[in-house]
Scaffold this motif. Structure first.
Motif, PDB file in Angstrom:
ATOM      1  N   SER A   2       1.053  -1.165  -0.096  1.00  8.89           N
ATOM      2  CA  SER A   2      -0.098  -0.076   0.124  1.00  8.89           C
ATOM      3  C   SER A   2       0.838   1.271  -0.105  1.00  8.89           C
ATOM      4  O   SER A   2       1.944   1.119   0.352  1.00  8.89           O
ATOM      5  CB  SER A   2      -0.769  -0.088   1.259  1.00  8.89           C
ATOM      6  OG  SER A   2      -1.754  -1.235   1.297  1.00  8.89           O
ATOM      7  N   GLU A  52       0.490   5.398   8.303  1.00  7.62           N
ATOM      8  CA  GLU A  52      -0.618   5.619   7.968  1.00  7.62           C
ATOM      9  C   GLU A  52      -0.937   5.069   6.477  1.00  7.62           C
ATOM     10  O   GLU A  52       0.125   5.404   5.508  1.00  7.62           O
ATOM     11  CB  GLU A  52      -1.175   7.084   7.761  1.00  7.62           C
ATOM     12  CG  GLU A  52      -2.483   7.583   7.227  1.00  7.62           C
ATOM     13  CD  GLU A  52      -2.701   9.139   7.432  1.00  7.62           C
ATOM     14  OE1 GLU A  52      -3.852   9.512   7.219  1.00  7.62           O
ATOM     15  OE2 GLU A  52      -1.664   9.998   7.465  1.00  7.62           O
ATOM     16  N   ASP A  53      -2.022   4.271   5.947  1.00  7.10           N
ATOM     17  CA  ASP A  53      -2.309   4.000   4.695  1.00  7.10           C
ATOM     18  C   ASP A  53      -2.998   4.955   3.908  1.00  7.10           C
ATOM     19  O   ASP A  53      -4.042   5.722   4.328  1.00  7.10           O
ATOM     20  CB  ASP A  53      -3.017   2.557   4.855  1.00  7.10           C
ATOM     21  CG  ASP A  53      -3.699   2.042   3.245  1.00  7.10           C
ATOM     22  OD1 ASP A  53      -3.249   2.880   2.307  1.00  7.10           O
ATOM     23  OD2 ASP A  53      -3.726   1.003   3.294  1.00  7.10           O
ATOM     24  N   THR A  55      -4.134   5.385   1.200  1.00  3.63           N
ATOM     25  CA  THR A  55      -5.381   5.065   0.254  1.00  3.63           C
ATOM     26  C   THR A  55      -6.594   5.062   1.129  1.00  3.63           C
ATOM     27  O   THR A  55      -7.645   5.326   0.302  1.00  3.63           O
ATOM     28  CB  THR A  55      -5.142   3.605  -0.442  1.00  3.63           C
ATOM     29  OG1 THR A  55      -4.890   2.624   0.352  1.00  3.63           O
ATOM     30  CG2 THR A  55      -3.832   3.784  -1.698  1.00  3.63           C
ATOM     31  N   SER A  56      -6.539   4.661   2.178  1.00  2.00           N
ATOM     32  CA  SER A  56      -7.688   4.451   3.098  1.00  2.00           C
ATOM     33  C   SER A  56      -7.752   5.601   4.231  1.00  2.00           C
ATOM     34  O   SER A  56      -8.807   5.777   5.156  1.00  2.00           O
ATOM     35  CB  SER A  56      -7.964   3.167   3.870  1.00  2.00           C
ATOM     36  OG  SER A  56      -6.592   2.955   4.464  1.00  2.00           O
ATOM     37  N   ASP A  57      -6.745   6.237   4.545  1.00  2.00           N
ATOM     38  CA  ASP A  57      -6.494   7.356   5.585  1.00  2.00           C
ATOM     39  C   ASP A  57      -6.621   6.626   6.952  1.00  2.00           C
ATOM     40  O   ASP A  57      -6.997   7.255   7.780  1.00  2.00           O
ATOM     41  CB  ASP A  57      -7.378   8.459   5.411  1.00  2.00           C
ATOM     42  CG  ASP A  57      -7.233   9.431   4.182  1.00  2.00           C
ATOM     43  OD1 ASP A  57      -5.998   9.520   3.767  1.00  2.00           O
ATOM     44  OD2 ASP A  57      -8.134   9.742   3.490  1.00  2.00           O
ATOM     45  N   GLU A  58      -6.118   5.397   6.983  1.00  2.00           N
ATOM     46  CA  GLU A  58      -6.249   4.600   8.280  1.00  2.00           C
ATOM     47  C   GLU A  58      -4.984   4.416   8.864  1.00  2.00           C
ATOM     48  O   GLU A  58      -3.813   4.594   8.177  1.00  2.00           O
ATOM     49  CB  GLU A  58      -6.828   3.393   7.718  1.00  2.00           C
ATOM     50  CG  GLU A  58      -6.924   2.111   8.777  1.00  2.00           C
ATOM     51  CD  GLU A  58      -7.452   0.907   8.282  1.00  2.00           C
ATOM     52  OE1 GLU A  58      -7.852   0.132   9.260  1.00  2.00           O
ATOM     53  OE2 GLU A  58      -7.254   0.366   7.037  1.00  2.00           O
ATOM     54  N   ASN A  82      -3.874  -6.937   9.144  1.00  2.00           N
ATOM     55  CA  ASN A  82      -4.247  -7.045   7.660  1.00  2.00           C
ATOM     56  C   ASN A  82      -2.709  -6.530   7.005  1.00  2.00           C
ATOM     57  O   ASN A  82      -2.518  -6.845   5.999  1.00  2.00           O
ATOM     58  CB  ASN A  82      -5.173  -6.093   7.289  1.00  2.00           C
ATOM     59  CG  ASN A  82      -6.470  -6.670   7.504  1.00  2.00           C
ATOM     60  OD1 ASN A  82      -6.752  -8.078   7.798  1.00  2.00           O
ATOM     61  ND2 ASN A  82      -7.409  -5.741   7.435  1.00  2.00           N
ATOM     62  N   TYR A  83      -1.837  -5.935   7.891  1.00  2.00           N
ATOM     63  CA  TYR A  83      -0.675  -5.186   7.303  1.00  2.00           C
ATOM     64  C   TYR A  83       0.628  -5.993   7.802  1.00  2.00           C
ATOM     65  O   TYR A  83       1.921  -5.584   7.631  1.00  2.00           O
ATOM     66  CB  TYR A  83      -0.638  -3.658   7.459  1.00  2.00           C
ATOM     67  CG  TYR A  83      -1.689  -3.053   6.825  1.00  2.00           C
ATOM     68  CD1 TYR A  83      -1.401  -2.383   5.495  1.00  2.00           C
ATOM     69  CD2 TYR A  83      -3.067  -2.955   7.281  1.00  2.00           C
ATOM     70  CE1 TYR A  83      -2.414  -1.627   4.775  1.00  2.00           C
ATOM     71  CE2 TYR A  83      -3.893  -2.284   6.687  1.00  2.00           C
ATOM     72  CZ  TYR A  83      -3.701  -1.464   5.375  1.00  2.00           C
ATOM     73  OH  TYR A  83      -4.799  -0.733   4.737  1.00  2.00           O
TER      74      TYR A  83
END
Length: 141
Positions: A2, A52-53, A55-58, A82-83
């Motif tokens: 990601s 921080e991802d 693509t999802s702002d997560e 998941n990462y």
């Protein structure tokens, strides 16, 4: 992989951080970790980074260094399930090690004996066991 970035913690991040800690088993009421605790540690020379991802702002990872003016303590290295096993824990750890190197300070940490992935990571980064030491804590006064 990601698209991710490491950035410094901001006060509005706490809810996402707490959610990640709960998901990864790092949240524990006995530890008394709170937004206020993080803010206080930052005022005393600590650091807290968010992975921080984009693509999802997560918030998908955290690493927290506290500073007692003698050495740094590494806390709450956590990566969203998941990462995991994608090198993100190492990436966060290297960020902390670079900060310690620039500050010319040692880093100390505790890791649970069953956390084999973290133990392997820390050993690969050069951490060593402190022989003949037991970890003790007094939580209530």
């Amino acid at each position: 992989m990601s698209k991710i970035k490491i950035r410094e913690y901001e006060a509005h991040d706490f809810a996402a951080v707490l959610g990640l800690w709960e998901l990864t088993g790092l949240a524990d009421k006995k530890r008394a970790d709170s937004a206020l605790t993080i803010e206080k540690s930052l005022k005393f020379g600590g650091k807290f980074w968010i992975l921080e991802d984009l693509t999802s702002d997560e918030c998908i990872g955290t690493i927290w260094l506290t500073n007692d003016s003698r050495r740094l303590y590494l806390h709450h290295l956590g990566v969203h399930p998941n990462y995991q096993q994608k090198g993100y824990g190492r990436l966060l750890s290297e960020k902390a090690l670079l900060f310690a190197k620039k500050a010319n300070m040692q880093i100390k940490l505790e890791v649970h004996e069953t956390n084999k992935h973290a133990i392997k990571l820390y050993k690969n980064l050069g951490f060593q066991y402190l022989d003949k030491y037991d970890v003790m804590i007094k939580r209530k006064h």
